[in-house]
Design an enzyme around this catalytic site. Structure first.
Site, mmCIF file in Angstrom:
data_model
loop_
_atom_site.group_PDB
_atom_site.id
_atom_site.type_symbol
_atom_site.label_atom_id
_atom_site.label_comp_id
_atom_site.label_asym_id
_atom_site.label_seq_id
_atom_site.Cartn_x
_atom_site.Cartn_y
_atom_site.Cartn_z
ATOM 1 N N ASP A 1 -56.974 41.998 -18.079
ATOM 2 C CA ASP A 1 -56.400 42.774 -19.173
ATOM 3 C C ASP A 1 -57.471 43.360 -20.091
ATOM 4 O OD1 ASP A 1 -53.918 42.284 -18.180
ATOM 5 O OD2 ASP A 1 -53.389 40.738 -19.622
ATOM 6 N N VAL B 1 -49.486 44.160 -22.817
ATOM 7 C CA VAL B 1 -49.982 44.746 -21.568
ATOM 8 C C VAL B 1 -48.944 44.444 -20.493
ATOM 9 C CG1 VAL B 1 -51.837 44.849 -19.878
ATOM 10 C CG2 VAL B 1 -52.372 44.436 -22.274
ATOM 11 N N TYR C 1 -46.471 41.000 -20.421
ATOM 12 C CA TYR C 1 -46.879 39.946 -21.357
ATOM 13 C C TYR C 1 -47.302 40.514 -22.703
ATOM 14 C CZ TYR C 1 -46.717 35.500 -18.831
ATOM 15 O OH TYR C 1 -46.293 34.347 -18.219
ATOM 16 N N ASP C 2 -47.095 39.707 -23.747
ATOM 17 C CA ASP C 2 -47.553 40.009 -25.100
ATOM 18 C C ASP C 2 -48.479 38.874 -25.537
ATOM 19 O OD1 ASP C 2 -45.302 42.196 -26.311
ATOM 20 O OD2 ASP C 2 -44.632 40.937 -24.660
ATOM 21 N N GLU D 1 -80.585 28.481 -18.440
ATOM 22 C CA GLU D 1 -79.265 29.016 -18.098
ATOM 23 C C GLU D 1 -78.641 28.280 -16.916
ATOM 24 O OE1 GLU D 1 -79.483 33.647 -19.631
ATOM 25 O OE2 GLU D 1 -80.364 33.146 -17.674
ATOM 26 N N ASP E 1 -82.710 32.847 -29.272
ATOM 27 C CA ASP E 1 -81.514 33.622 -29.584
ATOM 28 C C ASP E 1 -80.560 33.535 -28.396
ATOM 29 O OD1 ASP E 1 -79.696 35.383 -30.629
ATOM 30 O OD2 ASP E 1 -81.042 37.111 -30.682
ATOM 31 N N HIS F 1 -50.020 28.197 -16.001
ATOM 32 C CA HIS F 1 -48.588 28.337 -16.281
ATOM 33 C C HIS F 1 -47.768 28.120 -15.013
ATOM 34 C CE1 HIS F 1 -45.262 30.924 -18.397
ATOM 35 N NE2 HIS F 1 -44.904 29.680 -18.181
#
Length: 648
Positions: free
Chosen positions: A301, A382, A385-386, A483, A584, A595
Site C-alpha cells: 500500500d 486503499v 481496507y481503511d 548491519e 548516525d 489476521h
C-alpha cells in the site's frame, strides 16, 4: 528553550506546497519531459541530506516526480528545483531492472472498460449465469512478480464482483475462480484464466443501510469532551508543534502520509533531540491463500499505491472528538496539479488515564496525576481496507505509534468446510488469511547522531555463589555493532527490547542516555523463503534492522516496488555490512497484524490495532513528569489510610 535544528531548517523540511507542485509541473512541461499523455504517479519533496541540514547550509527544496506516459509505458524518475524552474536530473526507468512507478488512478476504472469488452471474460461470466455487465465490477490488483511472457508490460491482475444495485456492497458477492490479466498501457486482455467454478455468495452485506442492519441500539447517552480554554499546544506555519515540552514538525507526503521531523523534548531549559525523522515507510498485505486464482495477492500500500495520496477528509465528531486542530494535506493529482485534502491531519489532546499515583502508609501522603497525550493522526482508504495512523506523545516522555485497521475484509468464495486458508464469514463467503505488516523508519538522534543499539533481554541466573537460593535474575545486554549483527527478531519470552543510546553522552549517574524500543513481537512474514513475496518484502522477515544513515535510503522495499522482481531496499543496503556502533543510524521496525478473519469481522471489521512504543531510559535524571499539576480537587487519603502497612 533552544531549537535542535539550525535557523531556517524547519522551512526547508516543511510539507510541499501547492505552489511548488504547480511549479514542478510547469518545469517538466517546459523541458518536454511531461506531455498531455503523462500521468504523475508520485510527487514529493526530497528529504535533504541530514548532514548538510545540520550544518546550517543553505539548500534548495527539490521535488521528485515519478512519471508514466500511458500511451507508451515509458516512465521517468525526475528531480526538479521548483524555485528556479530547472530540471536537476531525469532518468528513464528500465522495467526489467527498476520495476515500475506506482499505480495511477486511470488504471482503476480503465481495466473495467477493457475487461467488459473481452469475449473470454464475458463467456466465463455467462457460464455462471452472470449476463448483466452493468452489475459486474472488475477489481484491479497489483500483479506482483511478472511471468516471462508478461515481462516489460504494465500488468494488473483482476477479480470480478457482483454489485446488484448502486447501494449494494459488492465485496459480498465475489465471482471467484476467474483471474484476468490486463496490460493497462496497450489496453489488452492478455489472458482470462477460469480456474474453478465456485458459487457466487448471495447474502448481502449492506451494513451502511439502516434497512439492512436494523434500528440503532438504544440507551447510549452522549459523552461530551471539551477544553473551555482551548488546546495546550501551538503550531506555526511550518508545522512546528509545541506541547508540554515536546517539539516536533508535522509534515505530509503522498507516499508515507504523516512525516515527523525534529522530535525533541524539554529537559529544564534545554530542548533535547530524540528523532530526526519518523514515518511509516512501507506497508504490505500478503495473503495466505495459495489457490491458483489468488496466490499472487500481496499489496504494497506504500510502494504500489502511495497510501498518503488516499488520505480521508476527517469529520469532527466522527473521526476526531474534542477540541480539534486540523491540517490540510497537499498532494499532486495524476495530472500533476495540486490537490488539497481538507482536514486530512487531526491534532488534539486526550485524557490517557492515571500518569502516576501513590498513597503512602508511612508519611500519609496521597498523590495522583492524570496523564494526557498529544495525538497526531490521519486516516486513509486503499481499496477495501481503511487504516488510521496515530502518533501519541505522553507527559512522561513516551512516544507510541498505533495503526488502526478497519474497513472490509477481502472476500472470496468459500470452497467448503475445513478449508485451511480462509474463514467462512457468511454463507458461502470466505475471507482469506492475511497479514498487515508495516515498516517504521526511525531516523534516531538521541542527544545527537553518535548513537548505538543494545539488545536487552531478561536472563535467569543459575544457582551458584552469586545466586545461592535461585531467585536472582538479571539482564543480558548485547551491542549490535554491524548491519549484519543488527538484524533481529523479537522474543517476548525474554522481554527482548532495543536500547538506542548516545555513546558520547551520559546521564547524572554516569550511564549512557537513551530510549528503548518496545516491540509487540507479533508474527513476521509467513511466506516461504523462496517465494516471490519474500524477495520483494524481505524487510518483513525481521522485527528490527539497523542501518547506517544514507539520505537516499528511504523505503525498505526500494524506490519502485510495483512489478519489481525483489531484492531492493534493505537487503541490498545491508550487504555492505556497515558499522552501526556510535554513528548516525536508522532503525527499521517491522510490526503488524496476522489476521485470521472472524465472523465478527463481517460485513465491516471493528478496529484492530498494532504498533510499538518508545520510552526514555536513563535519558532524564528522574521522572520527567513530576511537574505535572494536580487537578483542583485531587483525591485526599481515605479515612482508613493508616490502617494498611503491608509492603510490596
Amino acid at each position: 528553550m533552544t531549537n535542535t535544528l539550525p535557523a531556517g531548517a524547519n522551512a526547508l523540511l516543511a510539507t510541499l506546497t501547492a505552489e511548488e507542485i504547480v511549479a514542478n509541473r510547469a518545469a517538466l512541461e517546459a523541458a518536454g519531459i511531461a506531455t498531455s499523455n503523462t500521468h504523475y504517479s508520485y510527487v514529493g519533496l526530497i528529504a535533504p541530506d541530514k548532514r548538510r541540514v545540520l550544518t546550517g547550509e543553505s539548500l534548495p527544496r527539490l521535488v521528485r516526480s515519478f512519471l508514466i506516459d500511458m500511451t507508451t509505458g515509458v516512465s521517468h524518475d525526475v528531480v526538479v528545483d521548483p524555485a528556479s524552474g530547472s530540471v536537476v536530473s531525469s532518468r528513464e526507468l528500465d522495467p526489467a531492472v527498476d520495476g515500475a512507478v506506482p499505480v495511477v488512478l486511470r488504471e482503476f476504472g480503465y481495466v473495467e472498460e477493457v475487461v467488459h469488452k473481452d469475449e473470454r471474460w464475458i463467456a466465463a461470466m455467462a457460464k455462471r449465469g452472470l449476463t448483466d455487465l452493468s452489475q459486474l465490477r472488475v477489481n484491479p490488483l497489483s500483479a506482483g512478480v511478472l511471468a516471462d511472457h508478461e515481462s516489460g508490460r504494465r500488468i494488473q491482475r483482476c477479480f470480478t464482483f457482483v454489485q446488484r444495485t448502486p447501494d449494494d456492497l459488492g465485496w459480498a458477492h465475489p465471482v471467484d475462480g476467474v483471474t484476468v490479466m490486463v496490460d493497462v498501457v496497450t489496453g489488452e486482455v492478455l489472458d482470462v484464466i477460469d480456474y474453478v467454478d465456485l458459487p457466487v455468495p448471495q447474502e448481502d452485506g449492506n451494513y451502511h443501510l439502516e434497512s439492512w442492519r436494523g434500528p440503532d441500539r438504544e440507551g447510549l447517552k452522549p459523552i461530551a469532551i471539551s477544553q473551555p480554554e482551548g488546546p495546550s499546544f501551538t503550531i506555526d506555519e511550518n508545522g512546528v508543534l509545541d506541547w508540554a515540552g515536546w517539539r516536533l514538525q508535522v509534515g505530509f507526503d503522498q507516499r508515507e502520509g504523516l512525516v515527523l521531523h525534529d522530535v525533541s523534548i524539554a529537559d529544564g531549559d534545554v530542548q533535547r533531540s530524540v528523532l530526526y525523522r519518523a514515518s511509516i515507510a512501507e506497508m504490505v498485505v500478503p495473503y495466505g491463500d495459495p489457490s491458483p486464482q489468488r496466490w499472487f495477492q500481496n499489496f504494497f500500500d506504500g510502494g504500489e499505491y502511495l497510501f498518503g495520496g488516499f488520505a480521508n477528509s476527517l469529520e469532527l465528531g466522527c473521526d476526531c472528538v474534542g477540541d480539534i486542530t486540523y491540517l490540510d494535506a497537499v498532494v499532486a493529482g495524476n495530472d500533476g496539479d495540486a490537490r488539497v485534502v481538507r482536514q486530512a491531519i487531526c491534532i488534539h489532546e486526550e485524557d490517557a488515564g492515571v500518569l502516576w499515583k501513590h498513597s503512602d502508609n508511612w508519611n500519609g501522603s496521597s498523590e495522583t496525576r492524570r496523564n494526557r497525550r498529544l495525538v497526531v493522526s490521519f486516516f486513509m482508504t486503499v481499496g477495501n481496507y481503511d487504516y488510521g495512523f496515530y502518533w501519541y506523545f505522553g507527559l512522561d516522555g513516551t512516544i507510541e505509534f498505533e495503526v488502526k485497521a478497519t474497513g472490509i475484509v477481502f472476500t472470496s468464495a468459500y470452497p467448503g468446510k475445513g478449508y485451511p486458508f480462509a474463514t467462512e464469514v457468511a454463507p458461502g463467503l470466505g475471507a482469506p488469511n492475511h497479514q498487515h505488516l508495516f515498516s517504521a523508519r526511525l531516523d534516531v538522534a538521541v542527544d545527537g547522531l553518535t548513537n548505538a543499539v543494545d539488545e536487552i533481554e531478561a536472563a535467569a541466573v543459575p544457582r551458584g555463589p552469586e545466586n545461592p537460593h535461585g531467585t536472582g535474575f538479571t539482564q543480558k545486554i548485547t551491542r549490535l555493532r554491524t548491519e549484519s549483527e543488527a538484524q533481529r527478531v523479537a522474543d517476548n519470552l525474554t522481554g527482548r527490547v532495543w536500547f538506542v543510546g548516545n555513546t558520547e553522552v551520559q546521564n547524572r549517574l554516569g550511564e549512557p542516555v537513551g530510549w528503548v524500543l518496545y516491540p509487540e513481537g507479533k508474527p513476521l512474514l509467513l511466506a516461504d523463503a523462496d517465494s516471490d513475496i519474500h524477495r520483494r518484502a524481505t524487510f518483513t522477515t525481521k522485527h528490527l534492522w539497523v542501518t547506517a544513515y544514507e539520505p537516499d535510503e528511504l523505503y525498505p522495499a526500494g524506490d519502485f516496488v510495483n512489478l519489481h522482481p525483489g531484492g531492493a531496499g534493505i537487503p541490498q543496503w545491508v550487504a555492505a555490512d556497515r558499522p552501526v556502533d556510535g554513528t548516525d543510524i536508522v532503525l527499521w521496525h517491522t510490526f503488524g497484524l496476522t489476521h485470521f478473519p472472524r465472523i465478527e469481522d463481517w460485513p465491516i471489521m471493528p478496529v484492530d490495532t498494532a504498533g510499538f512504543v518508545l520510552k526514555p531510559h536513563g535519558f532524564f535524571g528522574r521522572n520527567p513528569s513530576l511537574d505535572i499539576p494536580g487537578t483542583a480537587d485531587h483525591c485526599a487519603p481515605s479515612a482508613d489510610h493508616h490502617d494498611h502497612h503491608a509492603g510490596h
